[in-house]
Design a protein around this motif. Structure first.
Motif, PDB file in Angstrom:
ATOM      1  N   SER A 161     -54.775   0.556  15.583  1.00 17.18           N
ATOM      2  CA  SER A 161     -53.459   1.193  15.471  1.00 17.18           C
ATOM      3  C   SER A 161     -52.381   0.131  15.472  1.00 17.18           C
ATOM      4  N   ILE A 162     -51.212   0.507  14.924  1.00 23.60           N
ATOM      5  CA  ILE A 162     -50.081  -0.419  14.802  1.00 23.60           C
ATOM      6  C   ILE A 162     -48.874   0.239  15.450  1.00 23.60           C
ATOM      7  N   GLU A 163     -48.180  -0.519  16.302  1.00 27.99           N
ATOM      8  CA  GLU A 163     -46.999   0.006  16.984  1.00 27.99           C
ATOM      9  C   GLU A 163     -45.881  -1.035  16.983  1.00 27.99           C
ATOM     10  N   PRO A 164     -44.661  -0.685  16.563  1.00 26.02           N
ATOM     11  CA  PRO A 164     -44.291   0.596  15.963  1.00 26.02           C
ATOM     12  C   PRO A 164     -44.681   0.642  14.488  1.00 26.02           C
ATOM     13  N   ASN A 165     -44.823   1.830  13.957  1.00 22.57           N
ATOM     14  CA  ASN A 165     -45.172   2.017  12.550  1.00 22.57           C
ATOM     15  C   ASN A 165     -44.671   3.397  12.113  1.00 22.57           C
ATOM     16  N   PRO A 166     -43.680   3.460  11.239  1.00 25.03           N
ATOM     17  CA  PRO A 166     -43.043   2.386  10.486  1.00 25.03           C
ATOM     18  C   PRO A 166     -42.249   1.436  11.378  1.00 25.03           C
ATOM     19  N   THR A 167     -41.942   0.272  10.805  1.00 28.64           N
ATOM     20  CA  THR A 167     -41.172  -0.729  11.531  1.00 28.64           C
ATOM     21  C   THR A 167     -40.091  -1.292  10.640  1.00 28.64           C
ATOM     22  N   THR A 168     -39.026  -1.752  11.276  1.00 25.72           N
ATOM     23  CA  THR A 168     -37.951  -2.412  10.531  1.00 25.72           C
ATOM     24  C   THR A 168     -37.899  -3.905  10.812  1.00 25.72           C
ATOM     25  N   SER A 169     -38.728  -4.347  11.771  1.00 22.70           N
ATOM     26  CA  SER A 169     -38.704  -5.762  12.129  1.00 22.70           C
ATOM     27  C   SER A 169     -40.051  -6.172  12.729  1.00 22.70           C
ATOM     28  N   PHE A 170     -40.269  -7.464  12.803  1.00 18.75           N
ATOM     29  CA  PHE A 170     -41.478  -8.036  13.405  1.00 18.75           C
ATOM     30  C   PHE A 170     -41.071  -8.853  14.626  1.00 18.75           C
ATOM     31  N   PRO A 171     -42.021  -9.086  15.595  1.00 24.07           N
ATOM     32  CA  PRO A 171     -43.448  -8.767  15.524  1.00 24.07           C
ATOM     33  C   PRO A 171     -43.742  -7.301  15.799  1.00 24.07           C
ATOM     34  N   VAL A 172     -44.999  -6.893  15.430  1.00 28.12           N
ATOM     35  CA  VAL A 172     -45.521  -5.583  15.786  1.00 28.12           C
ATOM     36  C   VAL A 172     -46.819  -5.785  16.565  1.00 28.12           C
ATOM     37  N   ASN A 173     -47.193  -4.768  17.303  1.00 29.17           N
ATOM     38  CA  ASN A 173     -48.426  -4.837  18.084  1.00 29.17           C
ATOM     39  C   ASN A 173     -49.575  -4.181  17.330  1.00 29.17           C
ATOM     40  N   VAL A 174     -50.706  -4.891  17.263  1.00 31.65           N
ATOM     41  CA  VAL A 174     -51.933  -4.351  16.690  1.00 31.65           C
ATOM     42  C   VAL A 174     -52.910  -4.128  17.842  1.00 31.65           C
ATOM     43  N   ILE A 175     -53.316  -2.897  18.028  1.00 32.44           N
ATOM     44  CA  ILE A 175     -54.170  -2.523  19.161  1.00 32.44           C
ATOM     45  C   ILE A 175     -55.561  -2.200  18.636  1.00 32.44           C
ATOM     46  N   LEU A 176     -56.606  -2.914  19.147  1.00 32.78           N
ATOM     47  CA  LEU A 176     -57.975  -2.765  18.675  1.00 32.78           C
ATOM     48  C   LEU A 176     -58.895  -2.465  19.852  1.00 32.78           C
ATOM     49  N   SER A 177     -59.958  -1.758  19.542  1.00 40.17           N
ATOM     50  CA  SER A 177     -60.988  -1.518  20.554  1.00 40.17           C
ATOM     51  C   SER A 177     -62.303  -1.196  19.847  1.00 40.17           C
ATOM     52  N   VAL A 226     -44.961  -0.607   1.431  1.00 37.70           N
ATOM     53  CA  VAL A 226     -46.184  -0.158   2.077  1.00 37.70           C
ATOM     54  C   VAL A 226     -47.238  -1.263   1.971  1.00 37.70           C
ATOM     55  N   TYR A 227     -47.910  -1.556   3.096  1.00 37.55           N
ATOM     56  CA  TYR A 227     -48.954  -2.583   3.147  1.00 37.55           C
ATOM     57  C   TYR A 227     -50.172  -1.991   3.855  1.00 37.55           C
ATOM     58  N   PHE A 228     -51.301  -2.711   3.760  1.00 40.57           N
ATOM     59  CA  PHE A 228     -52.524  -2.282   4.429  1.00 40.57           C
ATOM     60  C   PHE A 228     -53.034  -3.390   5.340  1.00 40.57           C
ATOM     61  N   LEU A 229     -53.386  -2.992   6.553  1.00 41.92           N
ATOM     62  CA  LEU A 229     -54.008  -3.912   7.505  1.00 41.92           C
ATOM     63  C   LEU A 229     -55.491  -3.531   7.597  1.00 41.92           C
ATOM     64  N   ARG A 230     -56.370  -4.484   7.241  1.00 43.02           N
ATOM     65  CA  ARG A 230     -57.815  -4.198   7.192  1.00 43.02           C
ATOM     66  C   ARG A 230     -58.554  -5.033   8.238  1.00 43.02           C
ATOM     67  N   LEU A 231     -59.275  -4.308   9.119  1.00 42.31           N
ATOM     68  CA  LEU A 231     -60.149  -4.943  10.107  1.00 42.31           C
ATOM     69  C   LEU A 231     -61.592  -4.774   9.617  1.00 42.31           C
ATOM     70  N   ALA A 232     -62.291  -5.898   9.356  1.00 43.76           N
ATOM     71  CA  ALA A 232     -63.682  -5.865   8.890  1.00 43.76           C
ATOM     72  C   ALA A 232     -64.573  -6.527   9.925  1.00 43.76           C
ATOM     73  N   ARG A 248     -55.575   0.606   8.028  1.00 40.26           N
ATOM     74  CA  ARG A 248     -54.403   1.400   8.398  1.00 40.26           C
ATOM     75  C   ARG A 248     -53.205   0.934   7.568  1.00 40.26           C
ATOM     76  N   SER A 249     -52.391   1.909   7.120  1.00 38.90           N
ATOM     77  CA  SER A 249     -51.192   1.544   6.359  1.00 38.90           C
ATOM     78  C   SER A 249     -50.089   1.087   7.315  1.00 38.90           C
ATOM     79  N   LEU A 250     -49.274   0.161   6.842  1.00 41.54           N
ATOM     80  CA  LEU A 250     -48.135  -0.368   7.590  1.00 41.54           C
ATOM     81  C   LEU A 250     -46.893  -0.178   6.724  1.00 41.54           C
ATOM     82  N   LEU A 251     -45.936   0.600   7.213  1.00 35.13           N
ATOM     83  CA  LEU A 251     -44.711   0.880   6.470  1.00 35.13           C
ATOM     84  C   LEU A 251     -43.582   0.018   7.010  1.00 35.13           C
ATOM     85  N   VAL A 252     -43.015  -0.800   6.129  1.00 38.35           N
ATOM     86  CA  VAL A 252     -41.894  -1.667   6.487  1.00 38.35           C
ATOM     87  C   VAL A 252     -40.641  -1.074   5.845  1.00 38.35           C
ATOM     88  N   GLU A 253     -39.687  -0.656   6.678  1.00 40.14           N
ATOM     89  CA  GLU A 253     -38.477   0.003   6.165  1.00 40.14           C
ATOM     90  C   GLU A 253     -37.255  -0.886   6.295  1.00 40.14           C
TER      91      GLU A 253
END
Length: 715
Positions: free
Chosen positions: A630-646, A696-702, A710-715
């Motif tokens: 998951s990505i927080e916040p999403n959508p976002t207007t600025s960086f950094p953003v948090n990517v939460i994995l488990s 719109v961008y995509f963050l891919r965890l392989a 997950r899609s990442l919306l930058v506004e």
């Protein structure tokens, strides 16, 4: 013998819905009005002592309001259930528009009426043996395109002081109102010698009076008035004889003009009943039909009588009931003829005819009465004394009702079925009845829209005007618009057509004046992007909006209106609905054409899913295994953003951001692997991406055979 005239106005309280579906519904009730009084004919010396102007304000529910006039003290009014009518009476000299050399210049002489709740407003100009009244239109139904209905100037007196001009007045409802006036081609110049075409600028509440030369038979009917902001227009004649070459009694004429957008295509001519004492004038009552567009074909009883240019009119004798139809909007008016002497009934008036498109289902009105107070020498039993005698002027009161044949049996006048017989109007589905009524308040209703004409006759006097009307735009379009299903591979450009599935117009498509249109569509932002950046709207909740503007090129049902180029993206799904959110038609002036537009949806499908070049895993439908991302916040207007994995993430896992087209933007795999060496089941990475564009961008965890996107919306 001294005479005092007491006037009561015909009050027309109208409420109903129109017979045509519209995007908005307006009538002659409102909370804001602008009113001006063109000059009436007044005597000299003390002959004008009883010349007054009247405003009558009525309401269906209690309300308060203010009457303002520059240079005069504001007048507050209150309308209650016990007192539903407010009457304002004022001596004319400081209020009425100044004529002759004082005309054709901005004047502050306008009333502004405001109220808390909706009211109906009427005006009356009364002078000695010359008066007329009008129904005022609220500001919210004023327009920017008008043609004037008036009548010929009267030079029959061969006297510059007594000859009377055709005239009109224009009131601005907003500051910086630019107005263009074009007089009829037969009128070379105005009373003050101004040009046939002129441009003026008025500020809010200013009035411009224009008069024809009274020493001629010039007629300002057909004058074209346009503006950049809403205006009120009053057509008038200072004191007309009808017909103009008849040397009979004369009377003031006035009506407020509806904007062309409120004109109709169907109207009914109805003969006015003969006065019981005759008129002393063997001429006939007349009617006029005024055109707003070149090539307007006017048909009476299904017979083409004239093809008119814009601003031209057709005049005829009012002898029998007839149905008028036209190919473009028209304005129709009836004119009562002059009387030949003081002992005859009726006198001139001008009454606009409501178009069938503006009929209402119910009305409430008052047949007005005018009282003549005279001083007579009478024997009282002992001696002769001066006695005041009050007599009603109007001894005949009427309402003419026009109703669809299918609704005749449903007509209720004062809650009862009228005794008068309805007579079929030739070549139409309508009938009419001329009904004699008493003074005072009346109501009428029917199952379908009806029209009413209200008038009365008296000794060398009469009144009559429109019985009320709806004020919807009569240029109306009904259409259905649909996109087509499309498909494409990621990265391809695809053209989405918008199809005109159906199109109908009143009365015909060519007369409506469609020039262009605007549509707003919506789809999944990860699957489609407008190629033209100017068409891209907001992205919200994962959906992109796009705005399309196109020229109408006379397409008919089934034709393509336009296409929009879209770029297919990687997507977080394999398909998306394409929905039309809004669709609007416009005319050449850029004004919205009232329309009812049905819209349909289509579907876009991605035909070739982008795959990871190393593992061959589908990006839009990956095998997520036990991982979460998951990505927080999403959508976002600025960086950094948090990517939460488990979950079960292998030490060799990768974390990469891609564009919609599959181009790699940033690789956070090393940062991910460092984080995986720390303890805990849930990992949080802060990622930065400087100078990234909105989109719109995509963050891919392989991880091994599994991947998650997950899609990442930058506004």
């Amino acid at each position: 013998m001294q005479k005092l005239y007491i006037f009561f106005i015909t009050l027309l309280l109208c409420s109903s819905s129109t017979t045509f579906s519209q995007t908005s519904d307006f009538d002659t009730k409102g909370k804001d009005f602008w009113i001006a009084f063109p000059p009436n004919f007044h005597g000299t010396g003390t002959d004008d002592d009883n010349d007054y102007l009247y405003l009558y304000i009525s309401a269906e529910i209690p309300t308060k309001g203010v009457i303002s006039f520059r240079g005069q003290q504001n007048v507050s009014f209150s309308i209650t259930a016990a007192s539903p009518i407010f009457t304002y009476k004022v001596f004319y000299k400081a209020i009425e528009l100044l004529d002759a050399e004082e005309s054709e210049k901005p004047s502050p002489r306008a009333f502004h009426i405001t109220s808390e709740n909706e009211v109906t407003v009427y005006g009356l100009s009364k002078a000695e043996k010359t008066s007329d009244a009008f129904l005022a239109f609220p500001t919210d139904v004023l327009g920017t395109n008008y043609y004037v209905m008036s009548y010929n100037s009267d030079d029959s007196q061969r006297d510059s002081e007594n000859d009377t001009p055709s005239q009109f007045a224009v009131v601005a409802s907003e500051d910086a109102t630019t107005i263009t006036i074009t007089l009829p081609t037969k009128v070379i110049n105005s009373r003050q010698g101004g040009p046939r075409i002129r441009e003026i600028t008025l500020n809010k509440g200013q009035v411009y009076l224009l008069q024809a030369k009274p020493s001629t038979n010039d007629d300002l009917t057909g004058s074209h008035i346009t503006s950049n902001k809403p205006i009120a227009v009053f057509g008038s004649q200072q004191r007309a004889a009808i017909p103009y070459d008849y040397n009979g009694n004369r009377d003031f004429l006035i009506e407020e003009m509806p904007a062309v957008s409120k004109w109709g295509y169907d109207a009914y001519l109805l003969p006015l009943p003969k006065p019981n004492k005759g008129t002393g004038n063997y001429n006939l009552d007349i009617f006029r039909i005024l055109a707003s567009e070149d090539g307007t074909q006017v048909t009476i009883n299904k017979r083409l009588v004239k093809t008119l240019k814009a601003g031209d009119f057709y005049e005829g004798d009012l002898t029998e009931a007839a149905a008028i139809t036209s190919s473009a909007p028209i304005l129709v008016s009836l004119y009562k003829k002059s009387t030949g002497g003081d002992d005859n009934s009726s006198d001139p008036y001008m009454m606009l005819v409501p178009p069938a498109e503006q009929f209402l289902k119910s009305y409430r009105w008052i047949n007005s009465q005018v009282y003549d107070t005279t001083t007579e020498r009478r024997w009282t039993g002992r001696r002769y004394e001066d006695v005041q005698v009050i007599k009603p002027i109007y001894d005949q009161q009427f309402v003419i009702v026009v109703a669809p044949n299918s609704a005749v049996t449903s007509v209720k006048l004062d809650n009862a079925t009228p005794k008068e017989k309805f007579i079929a109007i030739p070549n139409s589905d309508y009938s009419f009845a001329t009904i004699s009524v008493q003074d005072g308040v009346h109501t009428i209703s029917a199952d379908s829209g009806i029209g009413i004409y209200v008038f009365g006759y008296g000794n060398a006097d009469s009144y009559g005007y429109i019985g009320g009307m709806n004020m919807i735009n009569t240029k109306f379009v009904s259409s259905t618009i649909k996109p087509l299903d499309i498909s494409a591979a990621s990265g391809d450009i695809v053209r989405l057509p918008l199809i005109l599935d159906s199109l109908q117009a009143k009365p015909r498509i060519q007369s409506v004046g469609i020039d262009h249109f605007t549509a707003t569509i919506q789809f999944n932002a990860t699957l489609l992007t407008p190629t033209d950046t100017s068409q891209r709207g907001k992205i919200a909740n994962g959906f992109q909006t796009a705005t399309i503007t196109g020229k109408y090129a006379n397409q008919l049902s089934g034709d393509t209106l336009t296409t929009i180029e879209l770029t297919a993206g990687l997507g977080d799904a394999e398909s998306t609905p394409i929905d039309i959110l809004t669709f609007t038609w416009f005319d050449t002036a850029g004004d919205t054409i009232d329309s009812k537009n049905s819209v349909k949806s289509a579907t876009f499908r991605l035909t070739d899913v982008w795959t990871d070049p190393t593992h061959g895993v589908r990006l839009i439908n990956p095998q997520e295994g036990t991982m979460s991302l998951s990505i927080e916040p999403n959508p976002t207007t600025s960086f950094p953003v948090n990517v939460i994995l488990s979950g079960q993430i292998e030490p060799t896992a990768t974390l990469i951001i891609y564009t919609l087209m599959g181009r790699q933007v940033a690789d956070y795999s090393r940062q991910l692997r460092n984080e995986l060496t720390t303890g805990g089941d849930t990992k949080t990475l802060q990622i930065s991406l400087p100078n990234i564009s909105k989109g719109v961008y995509f963050l891919r965890l392989a991880s091994g055979e599994n991947s998650i996107v997950r899609s990442l919306l930058v506004e």
